[in-house]
Design an enzyme around this catalytic site. Sequence first.
Site, mmCIF file in Angstrom:
data_model
loop_
_atom_site.group_PDB
_atom_site.id
_atom_site.type_symbol
_atom_site.label_atom_id
_atom_site.label_comp_id
_atom_site.label_asym_id
_atom_site.label_seq_id
_atom_site.Cartn_x
_atom_site.Cartn_y
_atom_site.Cartn_z
ATOM 1 N N ASP A 78 0.844 -1.190 0.000
ATOM 2 C CA ASP A 78 0.000 0.000 0.000
ATOM 3 C C ASP A 78 0.884 1.246 0.000
ATOM 4 O OD1 ASP A 78 -2.586 1.138 -0.069
ATOM 5 O OD2 ASP A 78 -2.408 1.697 2.028
ATOM 6 N N HIS A 87 -3.499 14.181 0.585
ATOM 7 C CA HIS A 87 -3.628 13.275 1.735
ATOM 8 C C HIS A 87 -2.365 13.320 2.598
ATOM 9 C CE1 HIS A 87 -4.615 9.735 4.103
ATOM 10 N NE2 HIS A 87 -3.461 9.183 3.746
ATOM 11 N N GLU A 136 -10.131 4.041 3.943
ATOM 12 C CA GLU A 136 -9.310 4.828 3.020
ATOM 13 C C GLU A 136 -9.781 4.523 1.605
ATOM 14 O OE1 GLU A 136 -5.113 4.281 3.804
ATOM 15 O OE2 GLU A 136 -5.179 5.756 5.435
ATOM 16 N N GLU A 175 -9.239 4.191 -2.078
ATOM 17 C CA GLU A 175 -8.076 3.965 -2.936
ATOM 18 C C GLU A 175 -8.487 3.186 -4.179
ATOM 19 O OE1 GLU A 175 -4.526 2.500 -1.026
ATOM 20 O OE2 GLU A 175 -5.167 3.178 0.955
ATOM 21 N N ASP A 202 -8.847 0.511 2.305
ATOM 22 C CA ASP A 202 -7.797 0.141 3.258
ATOM 23 C C ASP A 202 -8.284 0.530 4.668
ATOM 24 O OD1 ASP A 202 -5.364 -0.380 4.490
ATOM 25 O OD2 ASP A 202 -4.479 1.527 3.883
ATOM 26 N N ARG A 210 -7.060 4.222 13.392
ATOM 27 C CA ARG A 210 -6.158 5.369 13.558
ATOM 28 C C ARG A 210 -5.499 5.415 14.923
ATOM 29 N NH1 ARG A 210 -5.305 6.199 8.407
ATOM 30 N NH2 ARG A 210 -7.195 6.747 7.268
ATOM 31 N N GLN A 233 -2.806 2.778 14.857
ATOM 32 C CA GLN A 233 -1.774 3.266 13.924
ATOM 33 C C GLN A 233 -0.922 4.366 14.562
ATOM 34 O OE1 GLN A 233 -3.543 4.921 10.380
ATOM 35 N NE2 GLN A 233 -1.587 5.468 9.449
ATOM 36 N N LYS A 251 -3.435 -1.517 10.163
ATOM 37 C CA LYS A 251 -3.884 -1.728 8.786
ATOM 38 C C LYS A 251 -4.100 -3.204 8.485
ATOM 39 C CE LYS A 251 -2.940 2.565 7.237
ATOM 40 N NZ LYS A 251 -3.768 3.363 6.329
ATOM 41 N N THR A 301 -8.868 -5.500 4.156
ATOM 42 C CA THR A 301 -8.826 -4.573 3.031
ATOM 43 C C THR A 301 -9.847 -5.087 2.032
ATOM 44 O OG1 THR A 301 -6.447 -4.311 3.398
ATOM 45 C CG2 THR A 301 -7.331 -3.480 1.317
ATOM 46 N N GLU A 313 -9.223 12.759 7.750
ATOM 47 C CA GLU A 313 -9.121 14.091 7.148
ATOM 48 C C GLU A 313 -10.459 14.822 7.152
ATOM 49 O OE1 GLU A 313 -7.264 11.739 3.833
ATOM 50 O OE2 GLU A 313 -6.508 13.733 3.327
HETATM 51 MN MN MN Z 1 -3.842 3.159 2.583
#
Ligand code: MN
Length: 421
Positions: A126, A133, A199, A201, A231, A235, A238, A251, A255, A361
């Site tokens: 990834d 971002h 996420e 993607e 993904d 948080r 992480q 993570k 996924t 975000e």
């Molecule tokens: Mn990602």
Amino acid sequence: MTDLLQSWVDSANSATTEFPLNNLPYGVFSTSDQDPRCGVAIGDMIFDCHLAEVTGLLSVSDFPLFDAPHWNEVMEEGPTLWAALRDRLTEILGQGSEDEASARGMLVPRAQAQMHMPFMVAEFTDFYANRNHAENVGTLFRGPQNPLPPNWLHIPIGYNARAGSLVESGTDVQRPWGQVKRPDDTAPRFAPSKRFDFELELGAIVGTASDGPVTVDQAQEMIFGYVLLNDWSARDIQAWEYQPLGPFQGKATATTISPWIVTRAALEPFACKTPDRDVPLLLHLQDTGPMLYDINVSVGLRPQGKGETIITTTNYNSMYYSAAQQLAHHSTAGGPMATGDLLGSGTISGVDKTECGSLLELSWNGTVPLVLETGETRTFIEDGDQITLRGQAFGEGYTVGFGECSGTVLPALKDPFAKGH
Ligand code: MN
């Protein structure tokens, strides 16, 4: 730009279907009476490639390509066969086809089919390749003075993720436990994540393998197609674990990918350039042509039992690095790239704060709650929320779409080490 191509499958001939003859995405489907097999989406239907091959209608190689429930055997054959297959499918399913009578019996309504993983994932990487971002996350985690790490404008940063975490759209995702240290905590503790996030993607799928470094042009030729990719990211886990080696357990829960592989050929009319560079890339990573795509992508959030709110809409053309540049960079150390390798683009975020591809975000690290159409608010995902990614490229009178990439978050286990679940 090409127009809408006409098919004898009526539902494929509209400006809004995601699966016109221009698209022809590849998936694996099953029906109540038959096991998973390879198929192509056309309008509201799926064309059964396995059945077409067995009956001799679809024959583009000397050996069977569709006798396994995945597309890896086609993927490893390379661009010449990919083009021949796409040409033949276009011929079979096109308006005025000589094969219409026999091919009609090989269609299954999409509504009656269950979708499965379209390919066997070899390895999963990834990336972190969208500048908006990266600047947002850098600002939130390290402050606004220097949001981009010093290497960011020179290499596409990524990490080796877990291929085993990949699941198909529709799979529920359980809120993970992990080690966290919250702002008021004096010591770390083991707890369910309170900041579970998505996420937005795209995932690029490696078709042909390599052994040793490849150029950006060679890397582009290796890419078979793209899927939507969520993904899922914890948080709080992480934030505690990521220094100095990057994401790990934050993570590793799951996924999710969309069920249809949209081929590079189908996306070619939407190819566009990467943005202007602040500093030139080193020669081996430089752009050699337009290798991003103009694809509108969005995320919907649906609280359990309620209506969906589209909480963000942005575009894949906002990436700083293309998948070909990521793959070329990935190959430089000499290790092989394999058929079925999956490269996550990195979270896709636009310039505006309403165009971001994560709740981290959108809610500015939980400080600005989003208001949903139901009147509820969200900072991070709550139990029962369904997250759905969508992607569409718009041509002259036609749409090339990805289908939905969806998953519902289930409550964390009461005790993750209890036996019997
Ligand atoms: Mn990602």
